[in-house]
Design an enzyme around this catalytic site. Structure first.
Site, PDB file in Angstrom:
ATOM      1  N   TYR A   1       9.095   1.391  -5.748  1.00 50.29           N
ATOM      2  CA  TYR A   1       7.698   1.657  -5.382  1.00 50.29           C
ATOM      3  C   TYR A   1       7.541   3.079  -4.827  1.00 50.29           C
ATOM      4  CZ  TYR A   1       3.342   1.509  -2.699  1.00 50.29           C
ATOM      5  OH  TYR A   1       2.110   1.809  -2.171  1.00 50.29           O
TER       6      TYR A   1
ATOM      7  N   ARG B   1       2.997   9.438  -8.795  1.00 49.79           N
ATOM      8  CA  ARG B   1       1.534   9.357  -8.711  1.00 49.79           C
ATOM      9  C   ARG B   1       0.968  10.510  -7.888  1.00 49.79           C
ATOM     10  NH1 ARG B   1      -1.407   4.102  -6.155  1.00 49.79           N
ATOM     11  NH2 ARG B   1       0.193   4.436  -4.568  1.00 49.79           N
TER      12      ARG B   1
ATOM     13  N   TYR C   1       0.330   7.389   5.688  1.00 54.28           N
ATOM     14  CA  TYR C   1       1.513   6.671   6.168  1.00 54.28           C
ATOM     15  C   TYR C   1       2.619   7.671   6.515  1.00 54.28           C
ATOM     16  CZ  TYR C   1       0.096   1.959   4.391  1.00 54.28           C
ATOM     17  OH  TYR C   1      -0.512   0.757   4.152  1.00 54.28           O
TER      18      TYR C   1
ATOM     19  N   GLU D   1      -0.708 -10.455  -0.881  1.00 49.23           N
ATOM     20  CA  GLU D   1      -1.652  -9.327  -0.905  1.00 49.23           C
ATOM     21  C   GLU D   1      -2.912  -9.804  -1.618  1.00 49.23           C
ATOM     22  OE1 GLU D   1      -0.094  -5.350  -1.781  1.00 49.23           O
ATOM     23  OE2 GLU D   1      -1.698  -5.130  -3.263  1.00 49.23           O
TER      24      GLU D   1
HETATM   25  C1  3EB Z   1      -0.509  -1.396   1.729  1.00 53.20           C
HETATM   26  O1  3EB Z   1      -1.545  -1.583   2.362  1.00 53.20           O
HETATM   27  C2  3EB Z   1      -0.080  -2.498   0.809  1.00 53.20           C
HETATM   28  O2  3EB Z   1       0.159   1.880  -3.775  1.00 53.20           O
HETATM   29  O3  3EB Z   1      -1.727   1.683  -4.859  1.00 53.20           O
HETATM   30  C3  3EB Z   1      -2.002  -1.947  -1.465  1.00 53.20           C
HETATM   31  C4  3EB Z   1      -2.943  -1.377  -2.336  1.00 53.20           C
HETATM   32  C5  3EB Z   1      -0.723  -1.441  -1.410  1.00 53.20           C
HETATM   33  C6  3EB Z   1      -2.582  -0.319  -3.169  1.00 53.20           C
HETATM   34  C7  3EB Z   1      -0.930   1.319  -3.988  1.00 53.20           C
HETATM   35  C8  3EB Z   1      -0.370  -0.380  -2.260  1.00 53.20           C
HETATM   36  C9  3EB Z   1      -1.296   0.176  -3.117  1.00 53.20           C
HETATM   37  O4  3EB Z   1       0.184  -0.383   1.854  1.00 53.20           O
HETATM   38  C10 3EB Z   1       0.319  -2.029  -0.520  1.00 53.20           C
END
Ligand code: 3EB
Length: 335
Positions: free
Chosen positions: A145, A152, A205, A324
């Site tokens: 991921y 991306r 993040y 999710e």
């Molecule tokens: C999160 O909140 C959970 O990488 O496009 C949720 C929605 C999540 C989109 C993305 C990842 C993505 O981090 C993961």
């Protein structure tokens, strides 16, 4: 122009193929789909309602659609809306070191999407649906991921798009097998991005979650002529930037819904169509372990009442996340 979203748990959809912009079909052992529109096929189990999940975006008013294939992207355009699907087989990608094959495939897919959208004069991505095999697997010293996030993010920058602030709604999930597949909807106008005050924006993040932050908004308001679409991104049991309730699927489901409720408060403040309540959306819930379906479902049904929910088996992008949930709503704007 008027867009609608048609969904069904049956193999066929009562729809005029000439009017379909694009869509998705989810199910294990799907028969080969012979449809004229861009279709994202996910080979994974639909846990409920059985046996499969189909959805398509339909343009109601007899507008002629243009179709094309551009650098492997199947796309359709009606008026100023465009829906596309790309699949990339990592094994067929030549990665330039130090890029990993998945990172390169992700970069290539997004670079092609941005080239298509620029050529079409519809530069604004509204919503992305990202799926890949073995999302929590590690290779080249990095979780897959996180490799996807690097490709991306680099492609957003190469395509002269911002990686913070006004970024599209999205989800990113793992399925057992299959190529990297990305579906997208784009239009002529920018989205109104929506964040969640309970969570650090994903694009901010800290680097403990990987060298490149994910590129998505918690939700997006998009405006086709005369309409408003609310796309709520995949939402999990994250508070701040940290996973909460590791190992407790019931509490994770509650926390995810608490997060969606908070996103809806923010979306409502920016809406042109009035406020959004939990019961106003249609949902897809991704459940890591099929055995957790009943627990997830009982919590969801208590909180969401009769709102439509499709439950799908998929791997969430952090290995400690068990569930999710994403949602969407489509409304007519007052004239
Ligand atoms: C999160 O909140 C959970 O990488 O496009 C949720 C929605 C999540 C989109 C993305 C990842 C993505 O981090 C993961």
């Amino acid at each position: 122009m008027s867009l609608s979203l048609l969904t069904s748990c049956l193999p066929t959809l009562p729809v005029d193929a000439a009017a379909v912009l694009g869509g998705a079909r989810v199910g294990a052992d799907l028969p080969v789909a012979r449809v004229a529109w861009p279709l994202q096929c996910l080979q994974t189990t639909v846990l409920a309602p059985q046996p499969l999940s189909q959805e398509c975006w339909v343009l109601q008013d007899g507008l002629p659609l243009q179709s094309g294939v551009s650098e492997g992207i199947a796309w359709r355009r009606g008026g100023d809306l465009l829906f596309g699907v790309i699949e990339i087989d990592e094994a067929a990608v030549t990665a330039q070191a130090p890029h990993t094959p998945l990172q390169q495939a992700s970069f290539d897919a997004y670079a092609r999407i941005f080239r298509l959208l620029d050529a079409q004069g519809l530069p604004h991505l509204w919503r992305l649906w990202n799926y890949m095999a073995d999302i929590n697997g590690e290779s080249h010293g990095l979780e897959r991921y996180r490799q996807f996030n690097m490709g991306r993010g680099d492609a957003f920058e190469a395509g002269a798009r911002s990686v913070v602030g006004r970024v599209p709604a999205a989800c990113a999930l793992g399925v057992a097998t299959g190529p990297l597949t990305i579906a997208f909807m784009a239009g002529p106008t920018p989205i109104v991005p929506v964040e969640n005050p309970r969570q650090v924006s994903a694009f901010l993040y800290p680097d403990r979650y990987g060298p490149r932050s994910p590129t998505f908004s918690r939700a997006a308001l998009a405006h086709p002529p005369g309409q408003e679409i609310l796309f709520v991104s995949g939402t999990a049991s994250i508070v701040g930037h940290q996973t909460v309730h590791a190992g407790d699927v019931r509490a994770q489901t509650e926390e995810s819904l608490e997060n969606i409720a908070a996103v809806l408060v923010e979306a409502s403040a920016n809406s042109r169509s009035g406020s959004y309540a939990l019961g106003d959306l249609g949902y897809r819930a991704y459940v890591r372990h099929a055995a957790d379906l009943d627990v997830v479902r009982s919590v969801v049904e208590r909180r969401l009442g009769g709102a439509p929910v499709v439950y799908v088996q998929a791997d969430v992008c952090r290995s400690d996340l068990l569930v999710e949930i994403e949602g969407q709503a489509l409304r007519e704007l007052p004239a």
